[in-house]
Design an enzyme around this catalytic site. Structure first.
Site, mmCIF file in Angstrom:
data_model
loop_
_atom_site.group_PDB
_atom_site.id
_atom_site.type_symbol
_atom_site.label_atom_id
_atom_site.label_comp_id
_atom_site.label_asym_id
_atom_site.label_seq_id
_atom_site.Cartn_x
_atom_site.Cartn_y
_atom_site.Cartn_z
ATOM 1 N N ASN A 7 0.900 -1.089 0.239
ATOM 2 C CA ASN A 7 -0.157 0.174 -0.274
ATOM 3 C C ASN A 7 0.880 0.990 -0.176
ATOM 4 O OD1 ASN A 7 -1.608 2.613 1.369
ATOM 5 N ND2 ASN A 7 -2.987 0.622 1.761
ATOM 6 N N ASP A 9 -0.454 4.301 -0.483
ATOM 7 C CA ASP A 9 -0.742 5.618 0.371
ATOM 8 C C ASP A 9 0.110 6.965 0.971
ATOM 9 O OD1 ASP A 9 -3.018 4.929 -0.580
ATOM 10 O OD2 ASP A 9 -4.221 4.142 1.362
ATOM 11 N N HIS A 10 0.810 5.594 2.086
ATOM 12 C CA HIS A 10 1.748 7.175 2.946
ATOM 13 C C HIS A 10 2.747 7.834 1.256
ATOM 14 C CE1 HIS A 10 0.478 5.889 6.377
ATOM 15 N NE2 HIS A 10 1.176 5.111 6.811
ATOM 16 N N ARG A 18 2.619 18.793 1.489
ATOM 17 C CA ARG A 18 3.366 20.104 1.065
ATOM 18 C C ARG A 18 2.624 20.352 -0.240
ATOM 19 N NH1 ARG A 18 8.651 22.013 3.005
ATOM 20 N NH2 ARG A 18 8.063 21.719 5.389
ATOM 21 N N HIS A 43 -5.622 3.288 -0.936
ATOM 22 C CA HIS A 43 -7.361 3.678 -1.247
ATOM 23 C C HIS A 43 -7.068 5.158 -1.624
ATOM 24 C CE1 HIS A 43 -9.816 3.784 2.702
ATOM 25 N NE2 HIS A 43 -10.268 4.042 1.800
ATOM 26 N N ARG A 45 -9.743 7.900 -0.996
ATOM 27 C CA ARG A 45 -10.675 8.071 0.162
ATOM 28 C C ARG A 45 -11.407 9.570 -0.594
ATOM 29 N NH1 ARG A 45 -9.734 6.155 5.467
ATOM 30 N NH2 ARG A 45 -10.690 7.702 5.560
ATOM 31 N N ARG A 49 -7.392 12.715 0.887
ATOM 32 C CA ARG A 49 -6.764 12.981 1.469
ATOM 33 C C ARG A 49 -4.789 12.987 1.160
ATOM 34 N NH1 ARG A 49 -7.746 10.054 6.851
ATOM 35 N NH2 ARG A 49 -9.146 10.726 6.815
ATOM 36 N N HIS A 50 -4.785 11.541 0.322
ATOM 37 C CA HIS A 50 -3.974 11.397 -0.456
ATOM 38 C C HIS A 50 -3.766 11.167 -1.843
ATOM 39 C CE1 HIS A 50 -5.416 7.529 1.318
ATOM 40 N NE2 HIS A 50 -4.919 7.471 2.134
ATOM 41 N N GLU A 70 -8.553 0.203 -3.101
ATOM 42 C CA GLU A 70 -9.594 -0.057 -2.113
ATOM 43 C C GLU A 70 -10.235 0.988 -1.818
ATOM 44 O OE1 GLU A 70 -7.199 0.620 1.627
ATOM 45 O OE2 GLU A 70 -6.058 -1.291 1.481
ATOM 46 N N THR A 100 -17.589 -2.412 12.423
ATOM 47 C CA THR A 100 -17.361 -3.162 13.462
ATOM 48 C C THR A 100 -17.216 -2.227 14.516
ATOM 49 O OG1 THR A 100 -15.945 -4.358 12.894
ATOM 50 C CG2 THR A 100 -17.887 -4.720 12.117
ATOM 51 N N THR A 101 -17.465 -2.912 15.684
ATOM 52 C CA THR A 101 -16.355 -2.144 17.048
ATOM 53 C C THR A 101 -15.281 -1.843 16.652
ATOM 54 O OG1 THR A 101 -16.986 -4.614 18.045
ATOM 55 C CG2 THR A 101 -18.546 -3.024 18.117
ATOM 56 N N GLU A 151 -10.636 -9.815 2.876
ATOM 57 C CA GLU A 151 -9.376 -9.452 3.359
ATOM 58 C C GLU A 151 -9.363 -9.124 5.500
ATOM 59 O OE1 GLU A 151 -6.871 -6.263 2.107
ATOM 60 O OE2 GLU A 151 -5.996 -5.680 4.413
ATOM 61 N N HIS A 191 -3.230 -4.835 7.765
ATOM 62 C CA HIS A 191 -3.890 -3.532 8.558
ATOM 63 C C HIS A 191 -2.598 -3.694 9.975
ATOM 64 C CE1 HIS A 191 -5.243 0.148 9.458
ATOM 65 N NE2 HIS A 191 -4.595 -0.133 11.251
ATOM 66 N N GLY A 192 -1.381 -3.135 10.172
ATOM 67 C CA GLY A 192 -0.784 -3.283 11.648
ATOM 68 C C GLY A 192 0.464 -4.400 10.334
ATOM 69 N N GLY A 213 0.777 -1.839 3.804
ATOM 70 C CA GLY A 213 1.685 -0.568 4.157
ATOM 71 C C GLY A 213 2.397 0.504 4.639
ATOM 72 N N HIS A 214 2.762 0.911 5.897
ATOM 73 C CA HIS A 214 2.836 1.806 6.976
ATOM 74 C C HIS A 214 4.146 1.116 7.376
ATOM 75 C CE1 HIS A 214 3.364 4.280 10.764
ATOM 76 N NE2 HIS A 214 3.637 4.136 10.830
HETATM 77 N N1 PXP Z 1 -5.246 -3.434 4.438
HETATM 78 C C1 PXP Z 1 -6.828 -1.990 4.012
HETATM 79 C C2 PXP Z 1 -7.767 -2.442 4.188
HETATM 80 C C3 PXP Z 1 -6.160 -1.486 4.321
HETATM 81 O O1 PXP Z 1 -7.353 -0.097 4.694
HETATM 82 C C4 PXP Z 1 -4.599 -0.576 4.844
HETATM 83 C C5 PXP Z 1 -4.609 0.349 5.598
HETATM 84 O O2 PXP Z 1 -5.175 1.174 4.464
HETATM 85 C C6 PXP Z 1 -3.970 -1.850 4.867
HETATM 86 C C7 PXP Z 1 -4.194 -2.902 4.509
HETATM 87 C C8 PXP Z 1 -2.501 -1.733 5.411
HETATM 88 O O3 PXP Z 1 -2.483 -1.380 7.023
HETATM 89 P P1 PXP Z 1 -1.021 -1.183 7.029
HETATM 90 O O4 PXP Z 1 -0.940 0.543 6.363
HETATM 91 O O5 PXP Z 1 -1.266 -0.807 8.979
HETATM 92 O O6 PXP Z 1 0.062 -1.743 6.708
#
Ligand code: PXP
Length: 237
Positions: A7, A9-10, A18, A43, A45, A49-50, A70, A100-101, A151, A191-192, A213-214
């Site tokens: 991903n 996006d970052h 900038r 993604h 959005r 935003r990105h 996404e 979801t929660t 996913e 994610h994460g 991604g991150h």
């Molecule tokens: N999968 C989905 C569906 C996401 O929305 C994200 C975050 O944009 C990721 C994976 C990647 O998550 P991370 O940036 O924490 O690796």
């Protein structure tokens, strides 16, 4: 060996900071592919935003591997997807009420609308993945709305502070992956995830793709994008 979707996006977030042209997510996508990633994830959005619409159009032309878009489960976004034709769409929650929660898409609670968006995308020949919690009710609901993939949201696992908590999350992801596979859906996860916590999930054979991604972009700031992607690919191997 599971596939790696990166991903980017970052990269666009940094550019937007900038409001100029650098760093360019298009250049990043080329480097990510050259380093051996199996797909690029962005993604788009609703607040832009990105990633911007122009990025998406150009990425579609540039990407040689696989473009996973996404997006929110709305008709407006579905129209964009139908005009761009990504290789896959992953529906993600953007508004509080569709969450979801824990943070996945509440498919069980919004079945009719999600089914309608899935059908629109299928009519355009686009496979659809749903970003859900590792929760059996959400897996069944995803199957009912004809998702091709789920996913599994790994955020709770990634954020677990104690090992008992992490064990319970690995078990939940394992069971959700098994049921998804049994119901005929492909299983992705994300994610994460980072260079440490990925290892435990690699024992779940049903997971065919990780979307990260991150941690990769954060590492890329220090060691370069090529090395950051290659290191993650090596772990998946
Ligand atoms: N999968 C989905 C569906 C996401 O929305 C994200 C975050 O944009 C990721 C994976 C990647 O998550 P991370 O940036 O924490 O690796």
């Amino acid at each position: 060996m599971p596939r790696l979707g990166v991903n980017i996006d970052h990269v666009a977030t940094l550019r937007q900071a900038r409001g100029g042209t650098d760093p360019d997510p298009l250049t990043a996508s080329v480097l990510v592919e050259l380093a051996g990633a199996d797909g690029i994830v962005v993604h788009l959005r609703e607040d832009r935003r990105h990633i911007q619409d122009r990025d998406l159009r150009l990425l579609r032309e540039l990407i040689r591997t696989k473009l996973d878009l996404e997006m929110a489960a709305t008709e407006t976004m579905a129209q964009i997807a139908l005009s761009i034709k990504p290789d896959m769409v992953t529906l993600v929650p953007e508004q509080r009420q569709e969450l979801t929660t824990e943070g996945g898409l509440d498919v069980a609670g919004h079945k009719d609308r999600i089914q309608q968006i899935v059908a629109m995308l299928h009519d355009g020949g686009i496979p659809v993945s749903l970003f859900i919690e590792p929760d059996l009710a959400q897996v069944k609901a995803s199957h009912r709305v004809s998702a091709d993939f789920v996913e599994l949201h790994t955020g709770r696992y990634a954020n677990a502070k104690r090992s008992k908590e992490a064990d319970a999350e690995v078990e939940a992801i394992t069971q959700a992956a098994k049921l998804s596979y049994k119901l005929g859906m492909g299983v992705n996860a994300g994610h994460g995830l980072d260079y440490r916590n990925i290892s435990r999930l690699l024992h779940i054979p049903e997971i065919v793709e990780y979307n990260i991604g991150h941690s990769i972009i954060a590492r890329a700031v220090l060691v370069g994008l090529d090395q950051a992607v290659r290191e993650m690919k090596a772990l998946l191997r």
